[in-house]
Scaffold this motif. Structure first.
Motif, PDB file in Angstrom:
ATOM      1  N   ASP A  69       8.535  -1.322   9.118  1.00 42.88           N
ATOM      2  CA  ASP A  69       9.639  -0.370   9.056  1.00 42.88           C
ATOM      3  C   ASP A  69       9.130   0.929   9.661  1.00 42.88           C
ATOM      4  O   ASP A  69       8.264   1.586   9.099  1.00 42.88           O
ATOM      5  CB  ASP A  69      10.064  -0.165   7.614  1.00 42.88           C
ATOM      6  CG  ASP A  69      11.103   0.943   7.469  1.00 42.88           C
ATOM      7  OD1 ASP A  69      11.740   1.302   8.475  1.00 42.88           O
ATOM      8  OD2 ASP A  69      11.270   1.444   6.359  1.00 42.88           O
ATOM      9  N   TRP A 114       0.837  10.088  -7.021  1.00 46.12           N
ATOM     10  CA  TRP A 114       0.426   8.909  -6.260  1.00 46.12           C
ATOM     11  C   TRP A 114      -0.109   7.811  -7.146  1.00 46.12           C
ATOM     12  O   TRP A 114       0.106   6.632  -6.877  1.00 46.12           O
ATOM     13  CB  TRP A 114      -0.486   9.217  -5.077  1.00 46.12           C
ATOM     14  CG  TRP A 114      -1.792   9.918  -5.241  1.00 46.12           C
ATOM     15  CD1 TRP A 114      -2.025  11.234  -4.984  1.00 46.12           C
ATOM     16  CD2 TRP A 114      -3.059   9.367  -5.589  1.00 46.12           C
ATOM     17  NE1 TRP A 114      -3.360  11.529  -5.181  1.00 46.12           N
ATOM     18  CE2 TRP A 114      -4.012  10.406  -5.554  1.00 46.12           C
ATOM     19  CE3 TRP A 114      -3.487   8.101  -5.947  1.00 46.12           C
ATOM     20  CZ2 TRP A 114      -5.362  10.218  -5.851  1.00 46.12           C
ATOM     21  CZ3 TRP A 114      -4.829   7.906  -6.252  1.00 46.12           C
ATOM     22  CH2 TRP A 114      -5.748   8.960  -6.196  1.00 46.12           C
ATOM     23  N   ASN A 165       1.942   4.362  -6.995  1.00 46.42           N
ATOM     24  CA  ASN A 165       1.252   3.160  -6.541  1.00 46.42           C
ATOM     25  C   ASN A 165       1.294   2.069  -7.603  1.00 46.42           C
ATOM     26  O   ASN A 165       1.589   0.907  -7.311  1.00 46.42           O
ATOM     27  CB  ASN A 165      -0.196   3.482  -6.162  1.00 46.42           C
ATOM     28  CG  ASN A 165      -0.300   4.338  -4.923  1.00 46.42           C
ATOM     29  OD1 ASN A 165       0.662   4.522  -4.184  1.00 46.42           O
ATOM     30  ND2 ASN A 165      -1.476   4.897  -4.701  1.00 46.42           N
ATOM     31  N   THR A 176       4.973   0.823  -7.992  1.00 52.37           N
ATOM     32  CA  THR A 176       5.381  -0.005  -6.850  1.00 52.37           C
ATOM     33  C   THR A 176       4.744  -1.376  -6.933  1.00 52.37           C
ATOM     34  O   THR A 176       5.408  -2.400  -6.728  1.00 52.37           O
ATOM     35  CB  THR A 176       5.014   0.686  -5.521  1.00 52.37           C
ATOM     36  OG1 THR A 176       5.690   1.949  -5.471  1.00 52.37           O
ATOM     37  CG2 THR A 176       5.398  -0.163  -4.319  1.00 52.37           C
ATOM     38  N   LEU A 228       4.379  -0.389  -0.404  1.00 52.64           N
ATOM     39  CA  LEU A 228       3.571   0.636   0.255  1.00 52.64           C
ATOM     40  C   LEU A 228       3.252   1.716  -0.767  1.00 52.64           C
ATOM     41  O   LEU A 228       4.109   2.094  -1.560  1.00 52.64           O
ATOM     42  CB  LEU A 228       4.319   1.259   1.437  1.00 52.64           C
ATOM     43  CG  LEU A 228       4.622   0.353   2.612  1.00 52.64           C
ATOM     44  CD1 LEU A 228       5.476   1.085   3.633  1.00 52.64           C
ATOM     45  CD2 LEU A 228       3.334  -0.142   3.251  1.00 52.64           C
ATOM     46  N   LEU A 274       1.456   5.655  -1.778  1.00 48.72           N
ATOM     47  CA  LEU A 274       1.598   7.038  -1.342  1.00 48.72           C
ATOM     48  C   LEU A 274       0.230   7.659  -1.111  1.00 48.72           C
ATOM     49  O   LEU A 274      -0.734   7.325  -1.795  1.00 48.72           O
ATOM     50  CB  LEU A 274       2.316   7.868  -2.410  1.00 48.72           C
ATOM     51  CG  LEU A 274       3.771   7.538  -2.695  1.00 48.72           C
ATOM     52  CD1 LEU A 274       4.304   8.472  -3.767  1.00 48.72           C
ATOM     53  CD2 LEU A 274       4.608   7.644  -1.441  1.00 48.72           C
ATOM     54  N   VAL A 285       0.211   2.325   3.189  1.00 46.21           N
ATOM     55  CA  VAL A 285       0.717   3.545   2.579  1.00 46.21           C
ATOM     56  C   VAL A 285       1.820   4.141   3.440  1.00 46.21           C
ATOM     57  O   VAL A 285       1.870   3.935   4.646  1.00 46.21           O
ATOM     58  CB  VAL A 285      -0.392   4.597   2.363  1.00 46.21           C
ATOM     59  CG1 VAL A 285      -1.394   4.125   1.333  1.00 46.21           C
ATOM     60  CG2 VAL A 285      -1.080   4.969   3.654  1.00 46.21           C
ATOM     61  N   GLU A 286       2.667   4.875   2.772  1.00 53.29           N
ATOM     62  CA  GLU A 286       3.745   5.603   3.431  1.00 53.29           C
ATOM     63  C   GLU A 286       3.248   7.017   3.668  1.00 53.29           C
ATOM     64  O   GLU A 286       2.680   7.633   2.768  1.00 53.29           O
ATOM     65  CB  GLU A 286       4.957   5.623   2.493  1.00 53.29           C
ATOM     66  CG  GLU A 286       6.064   6.504   2.909  1.00 53.29           C
ATOM     67  CD  GLU A 286       7.118   6.620   1.815  1.00 53.29           C
ATOM     68  OE1 GLU A 286       7.959   7.528   1.955  1.00 53.29           O
ATOM     69  OE2 GLU A 286       7.103   5.853   0.850  1.00 53.29           O
ATOM     70  N   SER A 337       4.238  10.849   5.660  1.00 52.83           N
ATOM     71  CA  SER A 337       5.236  11.667   6.338  1.00 52.83           C
ATOM     72  C   SER A 337       4.706  12.030   7.714  1.00 52.83           C
ATOM     73  O   SER A 337       3.539  11.797   8.023  1.00 52.83           O
ATOM     74  CB  SER A 337       5.490  12.937   5.514  1.00 52.83           C
ATOM     75  OG  SER A 337       6.488  13.715   6.108  1.00 52.83           O
ATOM     76  N   SER A 338       5.545  12.596   8.537  1.00 56.86           N
ATOM     77  CA  SER A 338       5.101  13.012   9.870  1.00 56.86           C
ATOM     78  C   SER A 338       4.343  14.332   9.818  1.00 56.86           C
ATOM     79  O   SER A 338       3.728  14.735  10.787  1.00 56.86           O
ATOM     80  CB  SER A 338       6.294  13.131  10.814  1.00 56.86           C
ATOM     81  OG  SER A 338       7.209  14.081  10.312  1.00 56.86           O
TER      82      SER A 338
END
Length: 126
Positions: free
Chosen positions: A14, A55, A59, A62, A76, A78, A102-103, A105-106
């Motif tokens: 994704d 996190w 984790n 999830t 995934l 964090l 892991v996810e 951010s940009s």
């Protein structure tokens, strides 16, 4: 009739991106809701101790969730990009829960992904 299964055996990734447009920032500047949204973001990207709690709990939660249907769910974890120093520890924590990755951010507040502070995390993730 199409005989292709909706659940392919090929790996799935994704990938998505967020675009920050200055004209949108200008359009909402000064709006009361913007201040509230920024305050929420500051709380989510809070101090290191809070980031660790987030996190670790994310984790674990999830991993517990995807374990209910491992044949179709993959999780995934964090990584706290706002705190580069513990990011490798967070990555190891996520993988220790058998999460697939892991996810991220940009960017994190004040840093882009190209920031040298993330070099160790990127090398560890390879």
């Amino acid at each position: 009739m199409n005989s292709v299964s909706p659940l392919s055996s090929a790996p799935m990734i994704d990938v998505h991106a967020h675009v920050l447009l200055p004209r949108i920032e200008n359009a909402v500047a000064g709006h009361p809701a913007l201040a509230a949204a920024r305050a929420l973001e500051a709380r989510r990207n809070g101090p290191k101790a809070l980031a660790r709690t987030v996190w670790e709990q994310a984790n674990a939660g999830t991993a517990e969730h995807v374990a209910q249907a491992p044949e179709r769910l993959h999780g995934l974890g964090l990584v706290p990009l706002q705190h580069p120093a513990p990011a490798v520890e967070a990555l190891d924590h996520a993988l220790g829960w058998a999460l697939r990755g892991v996810e991220i951010s940009s960017h994190a507040p004040g840093r882009e992904l190209s920031d040298p502070a993330y070099e160790r995390t990127v090398l560890e993730a390879r």
